[in-house]
Design a protein around this motif. Structure first.
Motif, PDB file in Angstrom:
ATOM      1  N   SER A 159       8.808 -36.023 -11.672  1.00  0.00           N
ATOM      2  CA  SER A 159       9.203 -35.207 -10.523  1.00  0.00           C
ATOM      3  C   SER A 159       8.544 -33.835 -10.554  1.00  0.00           C
ATOM      4  N   MET A 160       8.002 -33.432 -11.708  1.00  0.00           N
ATOM      5  CA  MET A 160       7.361 -32.129 -11.836  1.00  0.00           C
ATOM      6  C   MET A 160       5.844 -32.220 -11.841  1.00  0.00           C
ATOM      7  N   LEU A 161       5.284 -33.407 -11.652  1.00  0.00           N
ATOM      8  CA  LEU A 161       3.839 -33.587 -11.684  1.00  0.00           C
ATOM      9  C   LEU A 161       3.322 -34.019 -10.323  1.00  0.00           C
ATOM     10  N   ASP A 162       2.138 -33.552 -10.003  1.00  0.00           N
ATOM     11  CA  ASP A 162       1.458 -33.968  -8.780  1.00  0.00           C
ATOM     12  C   ASP A 162       0.827 -35.342  -9.012  1.00  0.00           C
ATOM     13  N   PRO A 163       1.159 -36.353  -8.212  1.00  0.00           N
ATOM     14  CA  PRO A 163       0.662 -37.713  -8.482  1.00  0.00           C
ATOM     15  C   PRO A 163      -0.849 -37.855  -8.337  1.00  0.00           C
ATOM     16  N   LEU A 164      -1.499 -37.018  -7.528  1.00  0.00           N
ATOM     17  CA  LEU A 164      -2.942 -37.148  -7.315  1.00  0.00           C
ATOM     18  C   LEU A 164      -3.737 -36.571  -8.477  1.00  0.00           C
ATOM     19  N   THR A 165      -3.381 -35.373  -8.903  1.00  0.00           N
ATOM     20  CA  THR A 165      -4.188 -34.667  -9.910  1.00  0.00           C
ATOM     21  C   THR A 165      -3.591 -34.709 -11.312  1.00  0.00           C
ATOM     22  N   GLY A 166      -2.297 -35.004 -11.422  1.00  0.00           N
ATOM     23  CA  GLY A 166      -1.642 -34.974 -12.728  1.00  0.00           C
ATOM     24  C   GLY A 166      -1.251 -33.578 -13.173  1.00  0.00           C
ATOM     25  N   LEU A 167      -1.530 -32.549 -12.354  1.00  0.00           N
ATOM     26  CA  LEU A 167      -1.115 -31.187 -12.689  1.00  0.00           C
ATOM     27  C   LEU A 167       0.362 -30.992 -12.337  1.00  0.00           C
ATOM     28  N   PHE A 168       0.937 -29.882 -12.815  1.00  0.00           N
ATOM     29  CA  PHE A 168       2.285 -29.543 -12.383  1.00  0.00           C
ATOM     30  C   PHE A 168       2.296 -29.344 -10.862  1.00  0.00           C
ATOM     31  N   ASN A 169       3.382 -29.780 -10.231  1.00  0.00           N
ATOM     32  CA  ASN A 169       3.550 -29.487  -8.810  1.00  0.00           C
ATOM     33  C   ASN A 169       4.333 -28.183  -8.643  1.00  0.00           C
ATOM     34  N   ARG A 170       4.741 -27.872  -7.433  1.00  0.00           N
ATOM     35  CA  ARG A 170       5.433 -26.603  -7.187  1.00  0.00           C
ATOM     36  C   ARG A 170       6.741 -26.523  -7.967  1.00  0.00           C
ATOM     37  N   ARG A 171       7.457 -27.642  -8.011  1.00  0.00           N
ATOM     38  CA  ARG A 171       8.705 -27.661  -8.764  1.00  0.00           C
ATOM     39  C   ARG A 171       8.448 -27.445 -10.254  1.00  0.00           C
ATOM     40  N   GLY A 172       7.405 -28.093 -10.769  1.00  0.00           N
ATOM     41  CA  GLY A 172       7.060 -27.909 -12.176  1.00  0.00           C
ATOM     42  C   GLY A 172       6.644 -26.486 -12.477  1.00  0.00           C
ATOM     43  N   LEU A 173       5.895 -25.866 -11.546  1.00  0.00           N
ATOM     44  CA  LEU A 173       5.488 -24.473 -11.730  1.00  0.00           C
ATOM     45  C   LEU A 173       6.705 -23.566 -11.818  1.00  0.00           C
ATOM     46  N   GLU A 174       7.660 -23.734 -10.910  1.00  0.00           N
ATOM     47  CA  GLU A 174       8.842 -22.865 -10.903  1.00  0.00           C
ATOM     48  C   GLU A 174       9.621 -22.996 -12.207  1.00  0.00           C
ATOM     49  N   ALA A 175       9.729 -24.237 -12.725  1.00  0.00           N
ATOM     50  CA  ALA A 175      10.443 -24.438 -13.985  1.00  0.00           C
ATOM     51  C   ALA A 175       9.704 -23.773 -15.149  1.00  0.00           C
ATOM     52  N   ARG A 176       8.404 -23.976 -15.218  1.00  0.00           N
ATOM     53  CA  ARG A 176       7.607 -23.393 -16.307  1.00  0.00           C
ATOM     54  C   ARG A 176       7.516 -21.871 -16.174  1.00  0.00           C
ATOM     55  N   LEU A 177       7.440 -21.376 -14.934  1.00  0.00           N
ATOM     56  CA  LEU A 177       7.345 -19.935 -14.716  1.00  0.00           C
ATOM     57  C   LEU A 177       8.590 -19.232 -15.238  1.00  0.00           C
ATOM     58  N   GLU A 178       9.759 -19.794 -14.968  1.00  0.00           N
ATOM     59  CA  GLU A 178      11.000 -19.203 -15.459  1.00  0.00           C
ATOM     60  C   GLU A 178      11.080 -19.301 -16.982  1.00  0.00           C
ATOM     61  N   GLN A 179      10.678 -20.458 -17.527  1.00  0.00           N
ATOM     62  CA  GLN A 179      10.724 -20.653 -18.978  1.00  0.00           C
ATOM     63  C   GLN A 179       9.795 -19.676 -19.699  1.00  0.00           C
ATOM     64  N   VAL A 180       8.548 -19.590 -19.234  1.00  0.00           N
ATOM     65  CA  VAL A 180       7.583 -18.694 -19.863  1.00  0.00           C
ATOM     66  C   VAL A 180       7.996 -17.231 -19.666  1.00  0.00           C
ATOM     67  N   GLY A 181       8.510 -16.911 -18.474  1.00  0.00           N
ATOM     68  CA  GLY A 181       8.929 -15.541 -18.209  1.00  0.00           C
ATOM     69  C   GLY A 181      10.035 -15.075 -19.140  1.00  0.00           C
ATOM     70  N   ARG A 182      10.994 -15.961 -19.442  1.00  0.00           N
ATOM     71  CA  ARG A 182      12.098 -15.600 -20.333  1.00  0.00           C
ATOM     72  C   ARG A 182      11.617 -15.371 -21.764  1.00  0.00           C
ATOM     73  N   GLN A 183      10.491 -15.974 -22.123  1.00  0.00           N
ATOM     74  CA  GLN A 183       9.954 -15.781 -23.475  1.00  0.00           C
ATOM     75  C   GLN A 183       9.005 -14.588 -23.541  1.00  0.00           C
ATOM     76  N   ALA A 184       8.184 -14.410 -22.499  1.00  0.00           N
ATOM     77  CA  ALA A 184       7.115 -13.412 -22.569  1.00  0.00           C
ATOM     78  C   ALA A 184       7.591 -12.011 -22.198  1.00  0.00           C
ATOM     79  N   LEU A 185       8.322 -11.863 -21.100  1.00  0.00           N
ATOM     80  CA  LEU A 185       8.636 -10.528 -20.593  1.00  0.00           C
ATOM     81  C   LEU A 185       9.511  -9.707 -21.535  1.00  0.00           C
ATOM     82  N   PRO A 186      10.547 -10.279 -22.162  1.00  0.00           N
ATOM     83  CA  PRO A 186      11.336  -9.452 -23.087  1.00  0.00           C
ATOM     84  C   PRO A 186      10.526  -8.933 -24.271  1.00  0.00           C
ATOM     85  N   ARG A 187       9.412  -9.589 -24.601  1.00  0.00           N
ATOM     86  CA  ARG A 187       8.563  -9.152 -25.708  1.00  0.00           C
ATOM     87  C   ARG A 187       7.442  -8.227 -25.245  1.00  0.00           C
TER      88      ARG A 187
END
Length: 325
Positions: A159-187
Motif C-alpha cells: 500500500s506504500m509502494l507505487d506499482p509501476l516504479t516500485g518507489l514509495f508512493n505518496r502515502r509511503g512518503l508521508e510515513a517515512r517523512l514523519e519517521q525520519v523527521g522524528r529522528q533527525a530534527l531533534p538532533r
C-alpha cells in the motif's frame, strides 16, 4: 474431538516432557485387596501362629501392637491414600498445571496399552491424547498467525509502494517523512527534499503512446535509485509524472549536485522533448515543530520545482536560490 483408546505409540514425533514415572498397573480394587491382605490376613495369621506356638500371655504383645497402630495411624493413612489414589491425582494435577501454563508438550508416563485397563489409567491415556491434540492445534494456529502477520506486512508495504516504479508512493512518503523527521530534527540534523517534475510528459504519451510514457517513468525511477544512498534516502513517486527524493543529513547544495546528475542522465535517456524541472528545499536545526515544518518543506520544494518549470525547465532550482544546468 478427542478419540479415546488410541495407542500413544501412534503419536511419535516430538519428544514430550514426562511428568512422572508411575508404573502402577493395578486397579484401585486390586490395591484395596492387597492392602487388606497385608493389614488383616497376614497379622491374623501371625497372631494364630503365636497363639499356637508362643507363650500364653499375649497381653504385652497386643499392647505393643495397639500403641504402634495408634502411632502409625496418620503416616500409614497417608501412605495408603497415596498408594491408592493421591499419587495418580497429583500426577494429573501437575500435568494440568503444565497445560495451564502453556506447556502443551507435557505427557504422563504410561506403560504400553493393554485390554481392560482401570479407570485412572484410561483417564491418563485420554489426557495424553488431549494434550497431543491441543499441541497440534496450537502449532497450527501459530503457523496460521505467522502467515497472517506476513500477509499483513506485505499488504502494508504494497500500500506504500507505487506499482509501476516500485518507489514509495505518496502515502509511503508521508510515513517515512514523519519517521525520519522524528529522528533527525531533534538532533539538529538536516533534511532536504527534492521534487522532480517531468516537463512536456503529456507529449510523450500523445506521440509515442502510454506504454512509452510508462517506460520513461521507470527509467527515471531507476536513475533516481542509482543516485541515492540505499536504506537512507527515500525516492518516491508523488503522482503522475511528479517524483521526489527525501535526503537525510545532506544540505541543499549537495542535493543540487545530485539533482544535476539525475538531470544529465535523464536527458541522455529521454524520449521526445521532455525534460525535468527539479526543486529543492531544506530543513535543519533543533527545536523545529515537526508537522508544520515538514509540510512547509514539502510546499517549498513543490514551489521550487514550479519555479524551475516557469523558467523553462531542464534545470535545478533551490528554494531562495538557483542552480542552473
Amino acid at each position: 474431538m478427542i478419540e479415546q483408546g488410541k495407542s500413544w505409540a501412534a503419536l511419535k514425533g516430538k519428544k514430550p516432557a514426562i511428568l512422572s514415572n508411575n508404573k502402577y498397573g493395578l486397579s484401585i480394587i486390586a490395591r484395596v485387596r492387597l492392602l487388606l491382605v497385608c493389614l488383616i490376613i497376614i497379622p491374623s495369621l501371625v497372631g494364630l501362629i503365636i497363639l499356637e506356638t508362643g507363650p500364653g500371655d499375649l497381653q504385652p504383645y497386643l499392647a505393643v501392637v495397639l500403641v504402634a497402630g495408634i502411632i502409625l495411624l496418620s503416616p500409614l493413612s497417608s501412605v495408603i491414600s497415596r498408594y491408592l489414589v493421591l499419587k495418580d491425582l497429583q500426577d494429573i494435577e501437575r500435568f494440568c498445571l503444565q497445560l495451564k501454563s502453556g506447556d502443551y508438550s507435557a505427557r504422563l508416563s504410561l506403560p504400553s496399552q493393554k485390554e481392560g485397563e482401570h479407570e485412572i489409567m484410561v483417564l491418563k491415556r485420554n489426557l495424553n491424547w488431549m494434550a497431543h491434540v491441543i499441541s497440534k492445534r496450537e502449532r497450527k494456529l501459530h503457523q496460521e498467525l505467522q502467515e497472517i502477520n506476513q500477509d499483513r506486512s506485505r499488504y502494508r508495504d504494497m500500500s506504500m509502494l507505487d506499482p509501476l516504479t516500485g518507489l514509495f508512493n505518496r502515502r509511503g512518503l508521508e510515513a517515512r517523512l514523519e519517521q525520519v523527521g522524528r529522528q533527525a530534527l531533534p538532533r539538529g540534523q538536516t533534511l532536504t527534499l527534492m521534487f522532480l517534475d517531468a516537463d512536456k510528459f503529456k507529449s510523450v504519451n500523445d506521440e509515442f503512446g502510454h506504454q512509452a510514457g510508462d517506460e520513461l517513468l521507470k527509467v527515471l525511477a531507476e536513475i533516481m535509485r542509482n543516485n541515492v544512498r540505499e536504506e537512507t534516502d527515500v525516492p518516491f513517486r508523488f503522482g503522475g509524472d511528479e517524483f521526489g527524493i527525501l535526503f537525510w543529513g545532506i544540505g541543499s547544495g549537495k542535493a543540487a549536485e545530485i539533482g544535476q546528475r539525475i538531470l544529465t542522465a535523464y536527458n541522455e535517456s529521454r524520449v521526445g522533448q521532455t525534460t525535468l524541472s527539479i526543486g529543492i528545499a531544506g530543513l535543519s536545526g533543533a527545536g523545529q515543530r515537526l508537522e508544520p515544518d515538514l509540510h512547509g518543506m514539502l510546499r517549498a520544494a513543490d514551489q521550487a520545482a514550479y519555479m524551475a518549470k516557469q523558467m523553462g525547465g531542464n534545470r535545478v532550482f533551490i528554494h531562495d536560490s538557483q542552480v542552473e544546468q
